[in-house]
Design an enzyme around this catalytic site. Structure first.
Site, PDB file in Angstrom:
ATOM      1  N   ASP A 103       2.003  63.687   6.383  1.00  0.00           N
ATOM      2  CA  ASP A 103       3.188  62.842   6.225  1.00  0.00           C
ATOM      3  C   ASP A 103       4.473  63.650   6.339  1.00  0.00           C
ATOM      4  O   ASP A 103       5.465  63.188   6.915  1.00  0.00           O
ATOM      5  CB  ASP A 103       3.135  62.086   4.898  1.00  0.00           C
ATOM      6  CG  ASP A 103       2.948  62.982   3.674  1.00  0.00           C
ATOM      7  OD1 ASP A 103       2.551  64.163   3.821  1.00  0.00           O
ATOM      8  OD2 ASP A 103       3.182  62.504   2.550  1.00  0.00           O
ATOM      9  N   ARG A 104       4.472  64.874   5.822  1.00  0.00           N
ATOM     10  CA  ARG A 104       5.669  65.714   5.905  1.00  0.00           C
ATOM     11  C   ARG A 104       5.956  66.128   7.344  1.00  0.00           C
ATOM     12  O   ARG A 104       7.105  66.121   7.790  1.00  0.00           O
ATOM     13  CB  ARG A 104       5.508  66.948   5.007  1.00  0.00           C
ATOM     14  CG  ARG A 104       5.461  66.623   3.517  1.00  0.00           C
ATOM     15  CD  ARG A 104       5.079  67.837   2.688  1.00  0.00           C
ATOM     16  NE  ARG A 104       6.102  68.868   2.732  1.00  0.00           N
ATOM     17  CZ  ARG A 104       5.902  70.114   2.284  1.00  0.00           C
ATOM     18  NH1 ARG A 104       4.715  70.463   1.777  1.00  0.00           N
ATOM     19  NH2 ARG A 104       6.881  71.007   2.346  1.00  0.00           N
ATOM     20  N   THR A 157      19.553  55.853 -24.916  1.00  0.00           N
ATOM     21  CA  THR A 157      18.433  56.700 -24.518  1.00  0.00           C
ATOM     22  C   THR A 157      17.830  56.305 -23.174  1.00  0.00           C
ATOM     23  O   THR A 157      17.546  57.177 -22.336  1.00  0.00           O
ATOM     24  CB  THR A 157      17.351  56.676 -25.622  1.00  0.00           C
ATOM     25  OG1 THR A 157      17.919  57.163 -26.830  1.00  0.00           O
ATOM     26  CG2 THR A 157      16.163  57.538 -25.233  1.00  0.00           C
ATOM     27  N   ARG A 185       1.079  53.405  -1.638  1.00  0.00           N
ATOM     28  CA  ARG A 185       1.092  52.272  -0.711  1.00  0.00           C
ATOM     29  C   ARG A 185       0.604  52.686   0.665  1.00  0.00           C
ATOM     30  O   ARG A 185       0.621  53.867   1.014  1.00  0.00           O
ATOM     31  CB  ARG A 185       2.507  51.690  -0.573  1.00  0.00           C
ATOM     32  CG  ARG A 185       3.095  51.128  -1.845  1.00  0.00           C
ATOM     33  CD  ARG A 185       4.453  50.480  -1.551  1.00  0.00           C
ATOM     34  NE  ARG A 185       5.397  51.443  -0.989  1.00  0.00           N
ATOM     35  CZ  ARG A 185       6.461  51.108  -0.264  1.00  0.00           C
ATOM     36  NH1 ARG A 185       6.693  49.830   0.032  1.00  0.00           N
ATOM     37  NH2 ARG A 185       7.292  52.030   0.189  1.00  0.00           N
ATOM     38  N   ILE A 186       0.190  51.685   1.434  1.00  0.00           N
ATOM     39  CA  ILE A 186      -0.119  51.862   2.854  1.00  0.00           C
ATOM     40  C   ILE A 186       0.964  51.155   3.640  1.00  0.00           C
ATOM     41  O   ILE A 186       1.142  49.940   3.535  1.00  0.00           O
ATOM     42  CB  ILE A 186      -1.508  51.297   3.230  1.00  0.00           C
ATOM     43  CG1 ILE A 186      -2.614  52.033   2.471  1.00  0.00           C
ATOM     44  CG2 ILE A 186      -1.755  51.410   4.734  1.00  0.00           C
ATOM     45  CD1 ILE A 186      -3.033  51.356   1.213  1.00  0.00           C
ATOM     46  N   THR A 222       5.744  58.734  -4.478  1.00  0.00           N
ATOM     47  CA  THR A 222       5.034  59.155  -5.683  1.00  0.00           C
ATOM     48  C   THR A 222       5.408  60.589  -6.026  1.00  0.00           C
ATOM     49  O   THR A 222       5.685  60.933  -7.175  1.00  0.00           O
ATOM     50  CB  THR A 222       3.519  59.027  -5.471  1.00  0.00           C
ATOM     51  OG1 THR A 222       3.210  57.692  -5.056  1.00  0.00           O
ATOM     52  CG2 THR A 222       2.772  59.341  -6.755  1.00  0.00           C
ATOM     53  N   ASP A 247       0.708  54.757   7.703  1.00  0.00           N
ATOM     54  CA  ASP A 247       1.070  55.836   6.783  1.00  0.00           C
ATOM     55  C   ASP A 247       0.442  55.509   5.433  1.00  0.00           C
ATOM     56  O   ASP A 247       0.965  54.699   4.664  1.00  0.00           O
ATOM     57  CB  ASP A 247       2.590  55.932   6.682  1.00  0.00           C
ATOM     58  CG  ASP A 247       3.064  56.867   5.562  1.00  0.00           C
ATOM     59  OD1 ASP A 247       2.276  57.736   5.149  1.00  0.00           O
ATOM     60  OD2 ASP A 247       4.225  56.721   5.127  1.00  0.00           O
ATOM     61  N   ALA A 248      -0.701  56.131   5.157  1.00  0.00           N
ATOM     62  CA  ALA A 248      -1.414  55.908   3.898  1.00  0.00           C
ATOM     63  C   ALA A 248      -0.948  56.937   2.881  1.00  0.00           C
ATOM     64  O   ALA A 248      -1.362  58.108   2.927  1.00  0.00           O
ATOM     65  CB  ALA A 248      -2.920  55.986   4.113  1.00  0.00           C
TER      66      ALA A 248
END
Length: 250
Positions: free
Chosen positions: A103-104, A179, A11-12, A127, A6-7
């Site tokens: 990927d989805r 904050t 990350r891979i 990400t 899974d690239a």
């Protein structure tokens, strides 16, 4: 042995399984950031790899790098996993099924594998955060894409004059009293809120949460959920018997 890859954008992730292993039953697995891609050759060498299935959403340069890395390790080119109209009982209702990120689609397959016959929301917190709906009948209904937790935090630091860069840590109070915690609280609430909104709209029996930021986001969810690492790899593994032994890159 079967190699699953899974690239992603950061990350891979990878896993190795025996030919007759159930999805998720792996002899080895790991992950490296893009900058350490070359470490994978040593991790995969000597594993007796006969086949590889790769989901790549990191672009053509990553495809070329993985092709070169895998060439001396495999007897045939890898299978480049892509979304399609239907696979393993999952019907893709995207307007253009091939446009859906690989990927989805793999994550949806993985979720149905671990929780069959349920209305599912599949949230992958990487990400980008993707939040997708899968019906109990096996229809991928579509979903939403939003900036991941790290991107949200970074955007506030880059786009404002006085807000600091914050990194995920302990879950702050909803109404934070300084904050940095206020920034983290707001971004976590945005992530969890999108997921819970999707669960209410389906409505979902269960939410599957995966990805690098899952450990930060999942504790805020008020809906039934499972946190499962590497749901994309589980989906690739489940798809393996239904795929040709090799295919050209997408």
């Amino acid at each position: 042995m079967l190699l699953l890859v899974d690239a992603g954008n950061t990350r891979i992730k990878w896993a190795i399984a025996a030919p007759d292993a159930a999805p998720g039953d792996w002899t080895a697995h790991g992950a490296v950031p893009h900058a350490e891609l070359e470490r994978l050759q040593a991790a995969w060498a000597g594993q007796g790899l006969a086949r590889a299935i790769v989901s790549n959403v990191a672009g053509h340069a990553m495809e070329a790098q993985l092709t070169a890395l895998l060439a001396p390790l495999l007897p045939a080119p890898p299978t480049w996993f892509t979304s399609r109209a239907e696979l393993k009982g999952l019907r893709n209702r995207y307007r253009n099924p091939t446009q859906l990120g690989s990927d989805r689609f793999a994550a949806a397959l993985g979720a149905r594998c671990v929780a069959p016959g349920k209305n599912l929301v599949v949230a992958t917190c990487g990400t980008a955060t993707t939040v997708d709906a899968v019906s109990a009948a096996g229809d991928f209904l579509g979903g939403m894409i939003l900036p991941g937790l790290g991107l949200m935090l970074g955007a506030l630091a880059r786009g404002t004059a006085q807000l600091p860069q914050v990194v995920p840590g302990a879950t702050p109070a909803t109404f934070a009293d300084h904050t940095s915690d206020a920034i983290l609280s707001g971004c976590l609430a945005a992530q969890a809120g999108a997921i819970e909104r999707a669960c209410a709209a389906l409505p979902a029996d269960l939410c599957i949460v995966s990805g690098g930021a899952a450990a930060s986001v999942a504790p805020l969810l008020s809906v039934p959920h499972w946190m499962l690492d590497n749901i994309v790899l589980v989906g690739l593994h489940a798809a393996a018997p239904f795929l040709a032994s090799d295919s050209a890159p997408a």
